[in-house]
Design an enzyme around this catalytic site. Structure first.
Site, PDB file in Angstrom:
ATOM      1  N   GLU A  81       0.900  -1.181   0.007  1.00 38.62           N
ATOM      2  CA  GLU A  81      -0.080  -0.195  -0.035  1.00 38.62           C
ATOM      3  C   GLU A  81       0.937   1.225  -0.087  1.00 38.62           C
ATOM      4  O   GLU A  81       0.663   2.332  -0.558  1.00 38.62           O
ATOM      5  CB  GLU A  81      -0.982   0.017   1.158  1.00 38.62           C
ATOM      6  CG  GLU A  81      -1.550   1.229   1.259  1.00 38.62           C
ATOM      7  CD  GLU A  81      -3.274   0.883   1.638  1.00 38.62           C
ATOM      8  OE1 GLU A  81      -3.472  -0.022   2.272  1.00 38.62           O
ATOM      9  OE2 GLU A  81      -4.049   1.596   0.758  1.00 38.62           O
ATOM     10  N   ASP A  82       1.914   1.316   0.829  1.00 39.40           N
ATOM     11  CA  ASP A  82       2.623   2.351   0.749  1.00 39.40           C
ATOM     12  C   ASP A  82       4.118   2.575   0.559  1.00 39.40           C
ATOM     13  O   ASP A  82       4.724   3.632   0.678  1.00 39.40           O
ATOM     14  CB  ASP A  82       2.799   2.683   2.583  1.00 39.40           C
ATOM     15  CG  ASP A  82       1.463   2.806   3.295  1.00 39.40           C
ATOM     16  OD1 ASP A  82       0.659   3.176   2.721  1.00 39.40           O
ATOM     17  OD2 ASP A  82       1.418   2.458   4.502  1.00 39.40           O
TER      18      ASP A  82
END
Ligand code: MN
Length: 727
Positions: A81-82
């Site tokens: 996600e990051d």
């Protein structure tokens, strides 16, 4: 801030090493280092490097003694996600299991939470579990939440509250359901600190104030118990004194409106033994020593809680009249009490051929385990797919409300689940912003939007074959039943008209209010439509109804309350006869408007009328502009038409002798018969209004050009047309 990342990795591996396999150490280290590299340059609000968070989460996962794949997934849980990390890379380096776990965690991160009413919260929790698919995803997610709420101080107050609320609404009930009690108690206590700081402090202060007294009291109890157990030859028994969790005290105080002194089981003693028999022996000894409070004894050993919890509970009155709760359990029960489903895995590992009775009581978990009976215990958790909600699917409305449907549901089911009007007016659907077929199968987490139109002609019978929910099915049937009423009225009217004609009575008598009222009263109906519908479905025969009409007609005529009706030429009634095709309706009564009298070839429009089927007007009829657009339906002329159509013409001419005779001759030559003829004289001019039958527009045009050639004719107009259509 400097943090020794490699020291933290060592600690994690050490923790795992206490129960795990040394062959996994390298994989875990590689994953931790990869996570550190991926999150490089990212920091938490506290200022420490971001990777400290996934390492802490992995440690909590190791506290639950979960497998190496779970620990690796915990380490990588925020990378996809990051960071630049991809699913493919994880799959390549750590295998499908880890990649699937990380993928599950990434998906859960995208569930939109907001404050919901309880029913919706329950759906959200179910969706959470259903979306996770693998129980390990939930356990890692819970660990993630625990660490986030442990470090919530660094966040701004609004965020703190939001996370605390979400923790109480979503995470705590899930932790409870899975029996992960230790984690559940900790996240609840931490969440409470942010949700009601005053109430929280109040309890902490009260507990601190009593701490010396409490310590003494608990010590005293434990000493006495130890001595008594020794007398019974039971040495070296694990006894711990403790205070109840802050949140459970809070609930009792604030929800049952009690003072802290009134909370019974503020003090608790936990006794852990080796065997189930010992549990009952200990209970006997305690009830011998202290007076039990009636109604407070619970045997969760013979009847475990649905989340696997087993223990004996009793509350007794201690010295100085202070009550305290005693929990008695075995070490196996203790692990399950603390770690729930995570411990159950270990439990099965150690004890093959588990007590069948025990197993059968755990209905929901047993169901889940059924397919895994023969699986190697080692792989138990890894093959542990969640099918608790396997027959349900959870989707969102565009506003973020959760709708719970059976698996295999379509946008039609969704539409009717929202409102029957949405379903009835549905013309299409979007799933995740893309148009889909109406039989598209919905998936967990889909955002579904129903496209409706007021012009929709309602559901299709084919939908009944597509829908999954009974609700949608019955609402569609209901719609057809209601529609059927219109059909019944139409059919009833046709039957009545036939019967009245047979009795030589004009159907127009049905327009006489007094007659109608008398007839429906005699036949016990409330309205003419109801009577006609009754005739339509056979509740009353047309013969009987028509005979009542005749009686009334005769009576009214005798008292001269009704004029002799002119038997008008009736339009063909059936659609097949009318020459007009109504879009989306098969057998529907078509009536030609008297105002504009359309003929084949004219541009036409149709309007749904109440009980009279569809009325067809010329597109340029003066009345069309005043009609309700919502009732408009698509109509067109049939390809093959063999009827004749009445049309009204206004012939403007200079008034002269034999004008009418000349007009009649033209019509007679063209074999056109005249149904009615009326002449108005305006000074030297005359307007001759006639109604004639033609087969179509072409014939009408040829009639008109013939009439135009009659001396004195200045113009010809169709009656009812706007601004006068010159012919
Ligand atoms: Mn995280």
């Amino acid at each position: 801030m400097t943090v020794d990342i490699s020291a933290r990795i060592d600690t994690l591996i050490e923790k795992y090493g206490k129960y795990g396999k040394s062959s996994e150490f390298e994989r875990i280290r590689t994953a931790a280092e990869l996570a550190a590299k991926a999150h490089e340059g990212q920091f938490r609000q506290s200022g420490e490097p971001y990777v400290c968070h996934p390492i802490s989460v992995a440690e909590i996962v190791a506290d639950m003694e979960m497998d190496a794949d779970s620990i690796i997934a915990a380490l990588l849980h925020d990378t996809v996600e990051d960071t630049d990390m991809t699913d493919e890379l994880i799959r390549e380096r750590f295998g499908d299991t880890v990649a699937d776990l990380v993928d599950g965690l990434t998906k859960l991160a995208s569930i939109p939470y907001s404050s919901k009413v309880e029913q919706e919260m329950e759906n959200l929790r179910k969706m959470f579990i259903a979306m996770a698919r693998d129980i390990r995803v939930i356990l890692i997610k819970l660990a993630d939440r625990l660490h986030n709420i442990r470090t919530l101080d660094a966040k701004p107050p609004a965020k703190q509250r939001e996370i605390a609320l979400e923790t109480m609404d979503v995470y705590s009930p899930i932790a409870h359901r899975l029996g992960v009690t230790r984690l559940k108690c900790e996240i609840e206590d931490l969440a409470l600190r942010y949700l009601d700081p005053v109430g929280y402090e109040e309890i902490i202060t009260a507990l601190e104030r009593q701490s010396t007294v409490r310590e003494d009291l608990l010590h005293d109890i434990i000493d006495r118990l130890r001595n008594r157990f020794a007398e019974h030859g039971m040495g070296d028994i694990h006894i711990e004194g403790r205070v109840k969790d802050i949140y459970s005290i809070y609930r009792k105080m604030f929800m049952q409106n009690k003072t802290i002194a009134e909370v019974y089981d503020l003090y608790a003693v936990r006794i852990i033994v080796d065997t189930k028999d010992d549990c009952y022996n200990i209970l006997g000894i305690i009830h011998d020593m202290y007076k039990p409070i009636p109604g407070r004894f619970k045997d969760y050993i013979s009847t475990p809680k649905p989340n696997l919890y087993q223990s004996l509970h009793t509350t007794v009155i201690g010295r100085a009249g202070i009550p305290f709760e005693v929990q008695i359990r075995t070490w196996d029960m203790h692990h399950i009490a603390e770690y729930g489903i995570a411990a159950h895995w270990k439990y099965k590992q150690g004890l093959t051929g588990v007590d069948e009775k025990y197993e059968s009581k755990l209905e929901w978990i047993r169901k889940m385990l059924e397919t895994q009976q023969d699986t190697d215990a080692e792989d138990f958790l890894s093959t542990f797919k969640i099918d608790m909600f396997a027959d349900e699917v959870f989707v969102f409305t565009p506003k973020g409300d959760v709708i719970n449907l059976p698996v295999g549901s379509t946008p039609i089911d969704f539409a009717y689940a929202i409102h029957s009007e949405i379903g009835n007016r549905m013309i299409g659907a979007k799933v995740n912003s893309r148009m889909v077929q109406i039989d598209h199968i919905l998936q967990n987490g889909d955002i579904v939007e129903i496209v409706t139109s007021k012009a929709s002609r309602g559901p299709s019978r084919d939908w009944l074959k597509i829908v999954k929910t009974n609700e949608a099915g019955s609402k569609i049937k209901q719609w057809f039943k209601k529609e059927k009423r219109e059909e019944n009225i139409t059919q009833g009217r046709e039957a009545m008209v036939r019967e009245l004609k047979r009795l030589m009575i004009s159907p127009s008598v049905l327009e006489n209010e007094e007659l109608v009222q008398a007839v429906i009263k005699k036949l016990s109906f409330n309205s003419l439509d109801e009577l006609l519908a009754g005739v339509g479905y056979g509740g009353v025969t047309s013969v009987r109804a028509a005979n009542r009409v005749r009686e009334e007609y005769t009576r009214l005529k005798a008292s001269q309350k009704i004029s002799e009706p002119v038997i008008k030429e009736e339009r063909p009634l059936k659609k097949s006869d009318s020459g007009v095709i109504v879009e989306g309706m098969n057998s529907c009564l078509v009536k030609f408007a008297r105002c504009c009298t359309p003929v084949p070839g004219d541009d036409i429009v149709g309007f749904v009328t109440r009980g009279y089927g569809v009325s067809v007007h010329c597109a340029d009829c003066v009345n069309v502009t005043t009609m309700d657009r919502e009732r408009m339906v698509g109509v067109r002329w049939a390809d093959v038409i063999d009827g004749r159509y009445t049309v009204g013409l206004d012939i403007h001419a200079r008034n002269r002798v034999a004008l009418i005779a000349d007009l009649s001759t033209v019509l007679a030559n063209q074999k056109i018969s005249i149904h009615s003829l009326r002449t108005r004289e305006i000074e030297d001019d005359a307007v001759v209004s006639i109604t004639v039958s033609v087969s179509d527009r072409a014939e009408l045009d040829s009639v008109c050009s013939g009439l135009h050639r009659v001396a004195g004719v200045t113009s010809i107009e169709r009656s009812g047309s706007t601004g006068g259509v010159r012919l």
